[in-house]
Design an enzyme around this catalytic site. Structure first.
Site, PDB file in Angstrom:
ATOM      1  N   SER A  72       0.923  -1.251  -0.193  1.00 24.20           N
ATOM      2  CA  SER A  72      -0.038  -0.082   0.063  1.00 24.20           C
ATOM      3  C   SER A  72       0.754   1.220   0.014  1.00 24.20           C
ATOM      4  O   SER A  72       1.812   1.440   0.739  1.00 24.20           O
ATOM      5  CB  SER A  72      -0.931  -0.037   1.230  1.00 24.20           C
ATOM      6  OG  SER A  72      -1.698   1.172   1.155  1.00 24.20           O
TER       7      SER A  72
ATOM      8  N   GLU B  13      -8.769   4.296   2.540  1.00 31.11           N
ATOM      9  CA  GLU B  13      -9.572   3.076   2.499  1.00 31.11           C
ATOM     10  C   GLU B  13      -8.690   1.833   2.555  1.00 31.11           C
ATOM     11  O   GLU B  13      -9.133   0.684   3.110  1.00 31.11           O
ATOM     12  CB  GLU B  13     -10.502   2.856   1.238  1.00 31.11           C
ATOM     13  CG  GLU B  13     -11.597   3.864   1.227  1.00 31.11           C
ATOM     14  CD  GLU B  13     -12.593   3.634   2.464  1.00 31.11           C
ATOM     15  OE1 GLU B  13     -12.688   2.271   2.788  1.00 31.11           O
ATOM     16  OE2 GLU B  13     -13.047   4.452   2.910  1.00 31.11           O
ATOM     17  N   GLU B  14      -7.659   1.680   1.729  1.00 27.97           N
ATOM     18  CA  GLU B  14      -6.775   0.442   1.833  1.00 27.97           C
ATOM     19  C   GLU B  14      -6.359   0.373   3.240  1.00 27.97           C
ATOM     20  O   GLU B  14      -6.242  -0.686   3.853  1.00 27.97           O
ATOM     21  CB  GLU B  14      -5.555   0.437   0.922  1.00 27.97           C
ATOM     22  CG  GLU B  14      -5.810   0.400  -0.368  1.00 27.97           C
ATOM     23  CD  GLU B  14      -4.434   0.370  -1.328  1.00 27.97           C
ATOM     24  OE1 GLU B  14      -4.718   0.513  -2.537  1.00 27.97           O
ATOM     25  OE2 GLU B  14      -3.372   1.001  -0.730  1.00 27.97           O
ATOM     26  N   LEU B  15      -5.641   1.284   3.883  1.00 30.09           N
ATOM     27  CA  LEU B  15      -5.036   1.396   5.173  1.00 30.09           C
ATOM     28  C   LEU B  15      -6.365   0.846   6.286  1.00 30.09           C
ATOM     29  O   LEU B  15      -6.106  -0.073   7.060  1.00 30.09           O
ATOM     30  CB  LEU B  15      -4.570   2.682   5.890  1.00 30.09           C
ATOM     31  CG  LEU B  15      -4.044   2.730   7.251  1.00 30.09           C
ATOM     32  CD1 LEU B  15      -2.911   1.741   7.355  1.00 30.09           C
ATOM     33  CD2 LEU B  15      -3.540   4.192   7.559  1.00 30.09           C
TER      34      LEU B  15
END
Length: 156
Positions: free
Chosen positions: A17, A85-87
């Site tokens: 990420s 959002e990934e985190l």
């Protein structure tokens, strides 16, 4: 480790990420190549996304299908809603699936991530139209900032 997570078959060893404009063509490309050369199956969005599939669905699925997540925090990481959002999803997988998260603090400090000091405070203020998600993203930042990782200052 619970039986469910230890018996889980992962498609990827590592999910990366990162904020592309900060790190894609330097640190991340070197890291990705080094991991791949060692036979470590690594998900990097521009290398692994399948044509014709929903990008957001595929990214969230790839996070869940990875044993580890390496989060590269750079100065503009929090300007990207998608990085946030990934985190948030990575932190959820850490809690629910016992995924191992390794933060890399690329020219920022762990304390800046944990406390959302500048430049992150400025980045979060850009998302003030979405306060419900901002609170969730801030919570993920605090959690990630508490995880032992790698602090790279002035990396070349």
């Amino acid at each position: 480790m619970s039986h469910a997570s230890s018996s889980k078959v992962c498609k990827y060893d590592i999910f990366l990420s990162f904020r592309g404009e900060d790190t894609r063509r330097n640190f991340v490309s070197h890291l990705y190549n080094a991991l791949e050369q060692r036979g470590i199956r690594t998900f990097k969005d521009d290398e692994r996304l399948e044509t014709g599939k929903s990008i957001s669905d595929e990214l969230l699925k790839a996070i869940q299908e990875s044993k580890f997540a390496i989060v590269i925090f750079s100065k503009s990481y929090a300007t990207s809603r998608w990085c946030l959002e990934e985190l948030a999803h990575i932190i959820k997988c850490k809690k629910e699936l016992e995924q191992i998260v390794i933060p890399v603090f690329y020219d920022v400090s762990p304390s800046d991530v944990r406390h959302q000091n500048p430049p992150f405070a400025d980045s979060f203020s850009q998302h003030k139209d979405d306060m419900e998600n901002v609170q969730r993203w801030r919570g993920a930042f605090v959690e990630a900032g508490k995880i032992s990782g790698y602090h790279l200052l002035n990396f070349k």
